[in-house]
Design a protein around this motif. Structure first.
Motif, PDB file in Angstrom:
ATOM      1  N   LEU A   1      -9.192   3.495   1.075  1.00 60.79           N
ATOM      2  CA  LEU A   1      -9.159   4.705   1.004  1.00 60.79           C
ATOM      3  C   LEU A   1      -7.633   4.981   1.205  1.00 60.79           C
ATOM      4  CD1 LEU A   1     -10.620   7.812   0.465  1.00 60.79           C
ATOM      5  CD2 LEU A   1     -11.436   6.729   3.599  1.00 60.79           C
ATOM      6  N   GLN A   2      -7.056   4.640   2.552  1.00 58.37           N
ATOM      7  CA  GLN A   2      -5.175   5.303   2.846  1.00 58.37           C
ATOM      8  C   GLN A   2      -4.505   5.049   1.345  1.00 58.37           C
ATOM      9  OE1 GLN A   2      -4.688   3.318   6.715  1.00 58.37           O
ATOM     10  NE2 GLN A   2      -4.995   5.670   7.187  1.00 58.37           N
ATOM     11  N   THR A   3      -4.981   3.785   0.705  1.00 57.54           N
ATOM     12  CA  THR A   3      -3.759   3.458  -0.639  1.00 57.54           C
ATOM     13  C   THR A   3      -4.462   4.687  -1.153  1.00 57.54           C
ATOM     14  OG1 THR A   3      -3.955   1.414  -0.427  1.00 57.54           O
ATOM     15  CG2 THR A   3      -3.347   2.584  -2.143  1.00 57.54           C
TER      16      THR A   3
ATOM     17  N   ARG B   1       0.723  -1.621   0.213  1.00 59.82           N
ATOM     18  CA  ARG B   1      -0.110   0.192  -0.022  1.00 59.82           C
ATOM     19  C   ARG B   1       0.948   1.097  -0.145  1.00 59.82           C
ATOM     20  NH1 ARG B   1      -2.691  -3.247   3.331  1.00 59.82           N
ATOM     21  NH2 ARG B   1      -1.832  -2.112   5.370  1.00 59.82           N
ATOM     22  N   THR B   2       2.392   1.412   0.870  1.00 54.49           N
ATOM     23  CA  THR B   2       2.472   2.419   1.159  1.00 54.49           C
ATOM     24  C   THR B   2       3.398   2.278  -0.984  1.00 54.49           C
ATOM     25  OG1 THR B   2       2.927   2.383   3.252  1.00 54.49           O
ATOM     26  CG2 THR B   2       5.044   3.423   1.817  1.00 54.49           C
TER      27      THR B   2
ATOM     28  N   ALA C   1       4.476   5.299  -5.575  1.00 49.35           N
ATOM     29  CA  ALA C   1       4.326   5.446  -6.745  1.00 49.35           C
ATOM     30  C   ALA C   1       3.169   6.909  -7.516  1.00 49.35           C
ATOM     31  CB  ALA C   1       4.379   4.235  -7.985  1.00 49.35           C
ATOM     32  N   MET C   2       2.267   6.574  -7.271  1.00 45.03           N
ATOM     33  CA  MET C   2       0.747   7.887  -7.837  1.00 45.03           C
ATOM     34  C   MET C   2       1.450   9.456  -7.337  1.00 45.03           C
ATOM     35  SD  MET C   2      -2.475   5.882  -7.142  1.00 45.03           S
ATOM     36  CE  MET C   2      -2.221   6.048  -5.049  1.00 45.03           C
ATOM     37  N   CYS C   3       2.169   9.775  -6.392  1.00 46.06           N
ATOM     38  CA  CYS C   3       2.520  10.932  -6.094  1.00 46.06           C
ATOM     39  C   CYS C   3       3.908  11.110  -6.434  1.00 46.06           C
ATOM     40  CB  CYS C   3       2.928  10.962  -4.148  1.00 46.06           C
ATOM     41  SG  CYS C   3       1.244  10.180  -3.234  1.00 46.06           S
TER      42      CYS C   3
ATOM     43  N   VAL D   1      10.327   1.613   3.142  1.00 55.48           N
ATOM     44  CA  VAL D   1       9.701   1.802   2.102  1.00 55.48           C
ATOM     45  C   VAL D   1       9.613   3.379   1.781  1.00 55.48           C
ATOM     46  CG1 VAL D   1       7.153   1.572   1.105  1.00 55.48           C
ATOM     47  CG2 VAL D   1       7.764  -0.601   2.883  1.00 55.48           C
ATOM     48  N   ILE D   2       9.586   4.280   2.629  1.00 51.90           N
ATOM     49  CA  ILE D   2       9.011   5.650   2.175  1.00 51.90           C
ATOM     50  C   ILE D   2      10.415   6.311   2.053  1.00 51.90           C
ATOM     51  CG2 ILE D   2       8.341   7.716   3.019  1.00 51.90           C
ATOM     52  CD1 ILE D   2       6.571   6.778   4.993  1.00 51.90           C
ATOM     53  N   GLU D   3      11.378   6.162   2.669  1.00 43.71           N
ATOM     54  CA  GLU D   3      12.584   6.330   1.906  1.00 43.71           C
ATOM     55  C   GLU D   3      13.143   6.064   0.686  1.00 43.71           C
ATOM     56  OE1 GLU D   3      14.748   6.743   6.539  1.00 43.71           O
ATOM     57  OE2 GLU D   3      14.847   4.600   5.322  1.00 43.71           O
TER      58      GLU D   3
END
Length: 348
Positions: A99-101, A17-18, A23-25, A320-322
């Protein structure tokens, strides 16, 4: 192409999900392998596949491996498109996780979006609707991203059938990071019980037991009217609203679990939070990391928050964020014998 091993760290669905959200952002493609490899049923389950399909629709992505039980996924995002969307898990799987995704990408779009979701609204392994509405959404609002959430219908395991609507408005300007290191003064506390298709005595017993355990007056207890066809299901929820943060504590009733056990579970979690001074509980500390990192990516600088516990789930999320953003997280134990954590996030 960012390559991610889905079995690393906590190894659950949040890695997927992250990755989809960022990827979208950012417009960066990724390949995810060994999806949920350590789980009893590895690969994409239906709710994970719904997240993939929702992300694909929002940004017109090119995708390979989007099928049930798939343990690998290639996701090449296109531009995010605001609009009206409807996503249905088709089971009692959590629609709040879907939704959070898509939420982060849609709050950075150029126009408002309306999202209708179907599935489970109150699941033991996912943020319940009331957590999103009371804990998560207000923090995003302070970042500059407004959203209105409406619970149309409750959905419990195993029947599902819940319905949520979200109106996600684009951020007014660049997201504005901020610190969340203190709770502030306690403004309100209350408990409520949802028990559709169950005897009314179930909700009454749970609330009375919680009242006794927490030494709360009955004025703080609410037995919520529900429709018979929304159950059977049972969620006992306690809410603590502070000046700077709101925390929501939930326990679920199930066959063989007494009302007293459900109340005790909520009381234990709430007391553990009250015993400390850190701002965020373990779940919010995990989920707040992604939107905060997006704000730092846009604005630069640094921001911090304190939390009562730093879970493996949160640490994996940081990693993952990093991979997607030039942001770094660090965590330092603070408080009496490391009873809390200070999380620092900074843009590179």
């Amino acid at each position: 192409m960012i390559e991610i091993d889905g079995s690393t760290g906590e190894g659950g669905g949040q890695i997927l999900r992250t990755s989809l959200a960022l990827a979208m952002c950012t417009g960066q493609a990724f390949e995810l392998s060994r999806i949920r490899a350590g789980r009893p049923k590895p690969g994409l389950m239906r709710q994970h596949l719904t997240c993939v399909n929702a992300a694909t629709e929002v940004c017109g992505a090119q995708v390979q491996g989007a099928e049930l039980n798939s343990q690998s996924l290639r996701f090449v995002p296109g531009p995010v498109r605001a609009g009206d969307y409807a996503f249905n898990v088709g089971t009692a799987g959590s629609c709040t996780l879907v939704l959070q995704t898509v939420w982060p990408a849609l709050m950075m779009a150029m126009a408002p979006s309306r999202v209708k979701l179907g599935g489970g609204t109150h699941n033991p392994m996912a943020p319940p609707f009331h957590f999103l509405a009371r804990s998560y959404a207000p923090l995003l609002r302070r970042l500059g991203a407004e959203a209105d959430l409406v619970l149309r219908r409750l959905g419990f395991y195993p029947a599902g059938g819940g319905e949520i609507e979200a109106l996600i408005r684009p951020a007014r300007d660049l997201l504005q990071p901020f610190d969340v290191n203190e709770r502030g003064a306690l403004r309100e506390s209350h408990a409520e019980c949802f028990a559709p298709a169950l005897p009314r005595s179930v909700a009454r017993r749970e609330l009375q037991q919680l009242c006794a355990l927490l030494d709360w007056p009955e004025a703080q207890l609410r037995e919520v009217a529900t429709r018979q066809n929304e159950g059977p299901g049972n969620a006992l929820i306690a809410t603590l609203e502070y000046e700077h943060v709101t925390e929501v504590f939930t326990a679920f009733g199930e066959k063989g679990v007494s009302s007293e056990q459900v109340a005790q579970a909520v009381a234990n979690e709430l007391r553990a939070y009250e015993a400390g001074e850190a701002a965020l509980g373990p779940h919010l500390a995990d989920q707040w990391a992604l939107p905060l990192a997006l704000a730092l990516w846009q604005r630069g600088g640094q921001a911090s928050y304190t939390c009562t516990e730093l879970t493996p789930h949160a640490r994996t999320n940081f990693e993952v964020i990093e991979r997607f953003l030039p942001v770094r997280f660090s965590a330092t134990p603070v408080g009496h014998e490391g009873s809390a954590w200070q999380v620092q996030a900074r843009a590179l």
